[in-house]
Design an enzyme around this catalytic site. Sequence first.
Site, mmCIF file in Angstrom:
data_model
loop_
_atom_site.group_PDB
_atom_site.id
_atom_site.type_symbol
_atom_site.label_atom_id
_atom_site.label_comp_id
_atom_site.label_asym_id
_atom_site.label_seq_id
_atom_site.Cartn_x
_atom_site.Cartn_y
_atom_site.Cartn_z
ATOM 1 N N GLY A 24 0.803 -1.204 0.000
ATOM 2 C CA GLY A 24 0.000 0.000 0.000
ATOM 3 C C GLY A 24 0.838 1.256 0.000
ATOM 4 O O GLY A 24 0.496 2.259 -0.631
ATOM 5 N N ARG A 28 7.322 1.738 1.045
ATOM 6 C CA ARG A 28 7.639 0.310 1.113
ATOM 7 C C ARG A 28 8.025 -0.205 -0.269
ATOM 8 O O ARG A 28 8.894 -1.069 -0.410
ATOM 9 C CB ARG A 28 6.459 -0.483 1.675
ATOM 10 C CG ARG A 28 6.866 -1.893 2.141
ATOM 11 C CD ARG A 28 5.669 -2.686 2.649
ATOM 12 N NE ARG A 28 4.950 -1.922 3.668
ATOM 13 C CZ ARG A 28 3.648 -2.051 3.897
ATOM 14 N NH1 ARG A 28 2.927 -2.887 3.184
ATOM 15 N NH2 ARG A 28 3.060 -1.345 4.843
ATOM 16 N N ARG A 47 1.426 10.557 -9.437
ATOM 17 C CA ARG A 47 0.869 10.718 -8.096
ATOM 18 C C ARG A 47 1.790 10.174 -6.998
ATOM 19 O O ARG A 47 1.352 9.894 -5.884
ATOM 20 C CB ARG A 47 -0.523 10.075 -7.985
ATOM 21 C CG ARG A 47 -1.560 10.737 -8.863
ATOM 22 C CD ARG A 47 -2.886 10.002 -8.832
ATOM 23 N NE ARG A 47 -3.867 10.688 -9.655
ATOM 24 C CZ ARG A 47 -4.897 11.393 -9.186
ATOM 25 N NH1 ARG A 47 -5.068 11.516 -7.878
ATOM 26 N NH2 ARG A 47 -5.752 11.963 -10.005
ATOM 27 N N ARG A 91 -0.608 -8.636 -3.616
ATOM 28 C CA ARG A 91 -0.653 -7.592 -2.589
ATOM 29 C C ARG A 91 0.227 -8.027 -1.425
ATOM 30 O O ARG A 91 0.088 -9.148 -0.915
ATOM 31 C CB ARG A 91 -2.089 -7.373 -2.123
ATOM 32 C CG ARG A 91 -2.176 -6.598 -0.816
ATOM 33 C CD ARG A 91 -3.546 -6.024 -0.543
ATOM 34 N NE ARG A 91 -3.767 -5.761 0.874
ATOM 35 C CZ ARG A 91 -3.176 -4.810 1.578
ATOM 36 N NH1 ARG A 91 -2.285 -4.014 0.998
ATOM 37 N NH2 ARG A 91 -3.437 -4.646 2.857
ATOM 38 N N SER A 94 -0.252 -4.762 5.026
ATOM 39 C CA SER A 94 -0.396 -4.934 6.468
ATOM 40 C C SER A 94 -1.856 -5.211 6.778
ATOM 41 O O SER A 94 -2.754 -4.865 6.002
ATOM 42 C CB SER A 94 0.086 -3.686 7.213
ATOM 43 O OG SER A 94 -0.649 -2.546 6.793
ATOM 44 N N ASP A 207 -1.161 -4.908 13.508
ATOM 45 C CA ASP A 207 -1.952 -4.455 14.655
ATOM 46 C C ASP A 207 -2.802 -5.610 15.157
ATOM 47 O O ASP A 207 -3.140 -6.532 14.396
ATOM 48 C CB ASP A 207 -2.893 -3.306 14.265
ATOM 49 C CG ASP A 207 -2.152 -2.119 13.706
ATOM 50 O OD1 ASP A 207 -1.737 -1.267 14.511
ATOM 51 O OD2 ASP A 207 -1.991 -2.046 12.476
ATOM 52 N N ARG A 221 6.388 -0.710 9.865
ATOM 53 C CA ARG A 221 5.579 -1.232 8.753
ATOM 54 C C ARG A 221 6.319 -1.055 7.431
ATOM 55 O O ARG A 221 6.251 -1.903 6.545
ATOM 56 C CB ARG A 221 4.239 -0.494 8.676
ATOM 57 C CG ARG A 221 3.337 -0.685 9.876
ATOM 58 C CD ARG A 221 2.165 0.267 9.789
ATOM 59 N NE ARG A 221 1.448 0.366 11.044
ATOM 60 C CZ ARG A 221 0.146 0.156 11.177
ATOM 61 N NH1 ARG A 221 -0.572 -0.174 10.135
ATOM 62 N NH2 ARG A 221 -0.435 0.278 12.339
#
Length: 252
Positions: A24, A28, A47, A91, A94, A207, A221
């Site tokens: 995401g 990363r 973007r 994907r 997290s 989490d 993360r």
Amino acid sequence: MFKNTPHIKIENEIGFGNTVLMPGDPLRSKFIAENFLDDAVLVNNVRGVQGYTGYYKGIKVSVMASGMGIPAIGIYSYELFNFFDVQNIVRIGSAGALSREVGLRDIVAAMGACTNSNFASQYELNGNIASICDYDLLRITKDTADELGYTMKIGNLYSSDTFYDDMTPARAWQKMGCLAVEMESAGLYLNALRCKKRALAICTISDLAYEPFEGLSSEERQCSFTQMMTLALESAVKFENLPRREARNDEV
């Protein structure tokens, strides 16, 4: 032939690999490119999503951020499948643990992705579709995890459209056996099903949605999910042996 889109503009002739890993977080994506790929180059920065292509064990692999939520990954995965001939999207995100069977930094793979999203309504189905992963990607990734000595738990994830939810529905999905909650997998899976391509979501637990509540920092993360990254890349090498598929989103 590749076709640049409003969201993806190829900046380098290397283009995309057959497999694109999608975290995401754009940072990363950058971390993976700089620490895992050989000869990585920036191929898209529209973007600021930071898409890179390089080589892992001699195989061309790409990594590009998806942003947060089903609308974002829905756009990027659709365009990668239909306009850039990408075969597989994994994907690598997290997730928040719902089940007490999983804890911080555990790796989970989504066999299916339950959701409260209205994304599938566009297909005008007379019922509800099961948003499921590609079995070959799941099988290969599970075998790879075993070879690496990694524990990867497999089950349903809950893809929620809402991060801050007044109804706190997580407990109900927990009762139905969902391992964790995240925000993207269902949209990715539905696009892959529609386009006749392959998709898989593997997530690291960042989490705990059950007491005692715990969580990792944004820096952790970004940089500490190296087991998941290694697993995805090792699996991507094996994905190269899968037969190619042509996008068929225009079927009626």
